[in-house]
Design a protein around this motif. Structure first.
Motif, mmCIF file in Angstrom:
data_model
loop_
_atom_site.group_PDB
_atom_site.id
_atom_site.type_symbol
_atom_site.label_atom_id
_atom_site.label_comp_id
_atom_site.label_asym_id
_atom_site.label_seq_id
_atom_site.Cartn_x
_atom_site.Cartn_y
_atom_site.Cartn_z
ATOM 1 N N GLN A 1 -1.224 -2.928 3.307
ATOM 2 C CA GLN A 1 -2.477 -2.630 4.002
ATOM 3 C C GLN A 1 -2.821 -1.153 3.896
ATOM 4 O OE1 GLN A 1 -2.040 -4.102 7.982
ATOM 5 N NE2 GLN A 1 -2.362 -6.231 7.408
ATOM 6 N N GLN B 1 -4.107 -0.472 0.324
ATOM 7 C CA GLN B 1 -5.457 -1.002 0.156
ATOM 8 C C GLN B 1 -6.476 -0.203 0.956
ATOM 9 O OE1 GLN B 1 -4.630 -5.710 -0.916
ATOM 10 N NE2 GLN B 1 -4.933 -5.154 1.201
ATOM 11 N N GLU C 1 -7.562 2.890 -0.917
ATOM 12 C CA GLU C 1 -8.556 2.588 -1.949
ATOM 13 C C GLU C 1 -9.946 2.449 -1.343
ATOM 14 O OE1 GLU C 1 -9.629 -1.188 -4.790
ATOM 15 O OE2 GLU C 1 -7.535 -0.709 -4.434
ATOM 16 N N ARG C 2 -10.039 1.707 -0.227
ATOM 17 C CA ARG C 2 -11.344 1.513 0.416
ATOM 18 C C ARG C 2 -11.895 2.828 0.948
ATOM 19 N NH1 ARG C 2 -8.785 -3.378 2.111
ATOM 20 N NH2 ARG C 2 -8.003 -2.368 3.982
ATOM 21 N N THR D 1 -6.481 -7.281 -6.876
ATOM 22 C CA THR D 1 -5.504 -6.232 -7.219
ATOM 23 C C THR D 1 -4.349 -6.767 -8.066
ATOM 24 O OG1 THR D 1 -4.135 -6.563 -5.220
ATOM 25 C CG2 THR D 1 -6.010 -5.062 -5.040
ATOM 26 N N ALA E 1 -1.858 -9.523 -0.600
ATOM 27 C CA ALA E 1 -2.657 -8.611 -1.423
ATOM 28 C C ALA E 1 -4.024 -9.213 -1.704
ATOM 29 C CB ALA E 1 -1.935 -8.323 -2.736
ATOM 30 N N ASP E 2 -4.982 -8.351 -1.909
ATOM 31 C CA ASP E 2 -6.290 -8.799 -2.381
ATOM 32 C C ASP E 2 -6.104 -9.382 -3.789
ATOM 33 O OD1 ASP E 2 -8.878 -8.889 -3.591
ATOM 34 O OD2 ASP E 2 -9.597 -7.456 -2.098
#
Length: 584
Positions: free
Chosen positions: A295, A298, A301-302, A343, A339-340
């Motif tokens: 998390q 990620q 990145e966001r 990715t 994970a998304d």
């Protein structure tokens, strides 16, 4: 700027494979020995030439084909995209047009065998090997590699090369460095006046002069460190809850070290490209901490994307690139499940060798299927990214019963590297796009119900009548996916076989003694041709009262099958599916 493509040829298990990456986070998943470490080492061959030492390869690292022919060289090719104008200037010699006014930076590394059995690298940029990569370019490609089973405490201990010292040096301005140095110099002066220190100094000086004499004696002083900023930075260390970092847990130390490394990378003004390469983070982290780490990565990145969009909106121009591209290799289904999907980069061994597949490249029709896949990917279903063969069933009931039937019939699914997964209903449509010639090259058996019209109870030798939904699944048949259908449902097809009814009724009686006893009498009183119908309707289409819960019944039936001393007949469609999936 980010690494968009990497092509690996001739390295270990990899004959030739091309991987496509994205800005930000990239998670390499796949079974053991699929080639994940070879990809990580390929990244390091260009990006970690001055950090943690360059990758060293020898003759044993050359690819060996199934026919026993060993490759003569390792060839690695890299393509960087989304360069700013400043980065295009830094890598001008590596640029190649992409179309329009966009350019990509191309690099290559070739390892060839030397007389001593070592593979020696040659690095170049652009399309011609005579165009050598300059030292300045290599310094502009900055990456930190965190190996598996690492000791993060060693990177946090005081030293000139510690990540903490680097971060402090990055963040401090010239004035702040001077201020810290003056503070330390004053502290040293005050410390010298303290009696214990002064007396110790005097005792040492006396013995030292007695030993060497006035002509040879040296000037000695007791202090913490020389009042120079780089020496001060090298002496600082992190404490955790008032304890030394060496006394902290290995998993938490890894997270602290990653935080320091990421901070240092993001604040590095010298590198045009920054990367963090983490190999097998799950080695030191329990599932909850794996989720916390993922998390965090990620969210980084966001956050960077939001900052870039905000700056572009306010200033009307592209901001300086301060992002960090992150590569994580893992064989943890837990890591893959949270994970998304975008990715993930799957590395797997197909019949033709090692292949790469990015689920984000799949065109889900409609796009909502991709969101559904993301919701349904839990730890168990994420196992499909690490499997060699897969059986997909509709729900938990089928999962329990098919597993029990396979064991009863002597099929060892684990040893055959088969993963048995439930799609929780008719959700095959969001999983099937993951398998195919241009996706995961693994064999998939799909078990589903034919679901003929309501009121239809086919005989064992009747032709299968597929519902509209079943026909859609039948159309998904390919070289990799094979659907298999029950005549009606799994439970009904089991009841068609006389030798299965005792176990089915015993499982029901254990749950509902009165219903089970009554239904046994009704089944035995019915003609043979109707007994499967009577048994099925007595459980799942009851005229009075609620029908039996399929999931709970499946658990009871699976236990009855496992403990039954009588033979159990496997419905033909399941037997065909098992034969299909376990064959070499």
């Amino acid at each position: 700027m980010y690494l968009a493509k990497l092509k690996v040829s001739g390295l270990r298990r990899i004959s030739s494979v091309e991987l496509q990456f994205r800005p930000g986070l990239n998670i390499l998943v796949g079974e053991n020995n699929a080639g994940k470490t070879a990809v990580i080492d390929s990244l390091r061959a260009l990006l970690s030439t001055t950090e943690d030492g360059a990758v060293r390869l020898d003759e044993s690292d050359l690819h060996l084909s199934q026919g026993g022919v060993r490759a003569t060289e390792v060839l690695l090719q890299y393509v960087f995209e989304d360069l700013t104008l400043e980065q295009e200037a830094d890598f001008a010699a590596a640029l190649q047009p992409m179309g329009g006014d966009k350019y990509a930076a191309h690099f290559g590394v070739r390892y060839t065998l030397s007389a001593g059995g070592r593979l020696r690298p040659k690095r170049w940029c652009g399309l011609h090997e005579d165009n050598a990569v300059s030292a300045e370019m290599l310094e502009d490609l900055r990456a930190v590699y965190l190996p598996p089973l690492r000791d993060p405490a060693s990177g946090l201990r005081p030293s000139r090369s510690s990540q903490l010292a680097r971060l402090l040096t990055r963040l401090a301005t010239t004035e702040e460095k001077t201020s810290i140095t003056e503070l330390m110099r004053q502290f040293e002066k005050d410390l010298e006046k303290e009696s214990p220190v002064a007396n110790t100094q005097k005792a040492i000086d006396t013995q030292h002069e007695t030993m060497l004499g006035a002509a040879l004696r040296q000037s000695l002083s007791i202090g913490l460190t020389s009042p120079e900023f780089h020496r001060i930075a090298a002496r600082l260390q992190i404490e955790v809850d008032s304890f030394d970092v060496d006394q902290n847990g290995l998993g938490y130390n890894n997270l602290i070290y990653m935080a320091v490394v990421l901070s240092e990378l993001e604040t590095n003004p010298d590198a045009a490209y920054r990367a963090l390469i983490i190999e097998e983070p799950e080695a030191h982290l329990h599932p909850q901490l794996q989720g916390v780490l993922l998390q965090f990565l990620q969210s980084k990145e966001r956050k960077k994307l939001a900052e870039k969009e905000d700056q572009e909106g306010r200033e009307g121009k592209v901001p300086a690139d301060q992002s960090v591209q992150i590569f994580v290799s893992s064989h943890s289904p837990n890591f893959a499940s949270i994970a998304d999907v975008d990715t993930l980069c799957c590395i797997h061994r197909g019949p033709a060798g090692v292949k790469s597949f990015a689920p984000r490249t799949v065109k889900f029709v409609p796009p909502a299927k991709k969101d559904k896949l993301q919701r349904y990917l839990d730890v168990t279903r994420a196992e499909l990214f690490f499997a060699r063969k897969v059986i997909l069933v509709e729900g938990a009931a089928e999962l329990f019963i098919v597993d029990a039937l396979a064991k009863k019939a002597g099929y060892d699914l684990k040893r055959a590297s088969v993963s048995l997964l439930s799609t929780e209903g008719l959700n095959f449509d969001c999983f099937l796009p993951l398998f195919g010639e241009d996706a995961l090259n693994i064999r998939v058996a799909l078990l589903s119900d034919a679901d003929p019209p309501t009121g239809t109870f086919p005989g064992a030798k009747d032709a299968i009548v597929l519902s509209a939904t079943a026909k859609t699944l039948e159309a998904a048949k390919s070289d990799w996916v094979e659907p298999f259908f029950a005549l009606k449902t799994l439970e009904y097809d089991l009841a068609l076989h006389e030798e299965n009814r005792d176990a089915m009724l015993s499982a029901l009686t254990e749950m509902h003694p009165i219903i089970g006893a009554t239904l046994r009498i009704e089944v035995e009183a019915a003609p043979e041709a109707d007994r499967a119908k009577v048994l099925f309707k007595g459980m799942f289409e009851r005229d009075k009262g609620e029908s039996i819960q399929k999931g709970r019944y499946a658990q009871s039936l699976a236990a009855a099958i496992a403990t039954s001393k009588n033979s159990i007949a496997i419905p033909p469609y399941i037997e065909k599916a098992l034969d299909f999936i376990v064959k070499p």
